[in-house]
Design a protein around this motif. Structure first.
Motif, PDB file in Angstrom:
ATOM      1  N   GLN A   1     -22.812 136.575  13.655  1.00 62.77           N
ATOM      2  CA  GLN A   1     -23.732 136.477  12.514  1.00 62.77           C
ATOM      3  C   GLN A   1     -24.362 137.833  12.207  1.00 62.77           C
ATOM      4  O   GLN A   1     -24.443 138.237  11.050  1.00 62.77           O
ATOM      5  CB  GLN A   1     -24.822 135.447  12.814  1.00 62.77           C
ATOM      6  N   HIS A   2     -24.800 138.554  13.215  1.00 58.20           N
ATOM      7  CA  HIS A   2     -25.408 139.871  12.996  1.00 58.20           C
ATOM      8  C   HIS A   2     -24.396 140.856  12.420  1.00 58.20           C
ATOM      9  O   HIS A   2     -24.742 141.676  11.558  1.00 58.20           O
ATOM     10  CB  HIS A   2     -26.011 140.415  14.290  1.00 58.20           C
TER      11      HIS A   2
ATOM     12  N   ARG B   1     -21.835 140.059  10.522  1.00 61.68           N
ATOM     13  CA  ARG B   1     -21.626 139.666   9.117  1.00 61.68           C
ATOM     14  C   ARG B   1     -22.771 140.152   8.238  1.00 61.68           C
ATOM     15  O   ARG B   1     -22.554 140.609   7.122  1.00 61.68           O
ATOM     16  CB  ARG B   1     -21.493 138.152   9.000  1.00 61.68           C
ATOM     17  N   GLN B   2     -24.003 140.000   8.746  1.00 58.83           N
ATOM     18  CA  GLN B   2     -25.169 140.454   7.975  1.00 58.83           C
ATOM     19  C   GLN B   2     -25.093 141.951   7.719  1.00 58.83           C
ATOM     20  O   GLN B   2     -25.581 142.426   6.709  1.00 58.83           O
ATOM     21  CB  GLN B   2     -26.471 140.104   8.703  1.00 58.83           C
TER      22      GLN B   2
END
Length: 177
Positions: A61-62, A64-65
């Motif tokens: 997730q990090h 992707r962000q």
């Protein structure tokens, strides 16, 4: 007690990782005859920039962000390398997946309190454990090289909210509560 989030609560800066950490990881990779790739550095950077206990999903997730697209298989392989390099520690808090934290902190030796309700992970240090290790050495001639203490229960927030944990299994008649 220092609180380090168990995942989503974690503040992670994807910016610049402490260069010494990345340099150490790069040196480990080269010593193993492995290439230093952008993907490996990106995964390592997320872990080194976090004060949390990150899962693979958290890391993905990090990334992707931050605009990165790295597959889970690459994340898993990189985490395996980071653990083998001894720059990162792997934890299994009984959630069905593992969490990772870097070891290059001001408090590299610490213990964990794990909330069974919200999953929060609290860290604490205990000088008493060093006394136990010394006593074990004296009494048993055993040379401790590492230890791990994890205490499971309810964090203050969940306890104050009135959360009750169901009792599971049988209780031994000599157990005291």
């Amino acid at each position: 007690v220092r609180r380090r989030a168990a995942g989503d609560d974690a503040a992670v800066s994807i910016g610049h990782a402490p260069q010494p950490s990345l340099r150490l990881f790069g040196r480990y990779l080269r010593d193993q005859g492995l290439p230093v790739t952008h993907q490996r550095q990106s995964v390592a950077q997320v872990v080194f920039n976090s004060d949390a206990h990150l899962s693979v999903d958290d890391i993905e997730q990090h990334l992707r962000q931050g605009g990165g697209r790295i597959g889970k298989a690459t994340i898993y392989r990189t985490l395996d390398l980071l653990v083998r390099s001894r720059l990162v520690e792997e934890h299994d808090f009984g959630e069905g997946f593992k969490r990772y934290e870097h070891r290059l902190t001001q408090h590299p030796i610490h213990e964990h309190l794990i909330c069974l309700e919200c999953g929060a992970v609290l860290e604490f240090e205990s000088s008493e454990l060093y006394g136990v290790e010394n006593r074990v050495r004296r009494e048993h001639g055993f040379v401790p090289v590492r230890h791990r203490l994890e205490i499971y229960g309810l964090c203050r927030k969940c306890d104050e909210a009135g959360v009750e944990l169901p009792s599971e299994g049988l209780m031994c008649p000599i157990e005291t509560v």
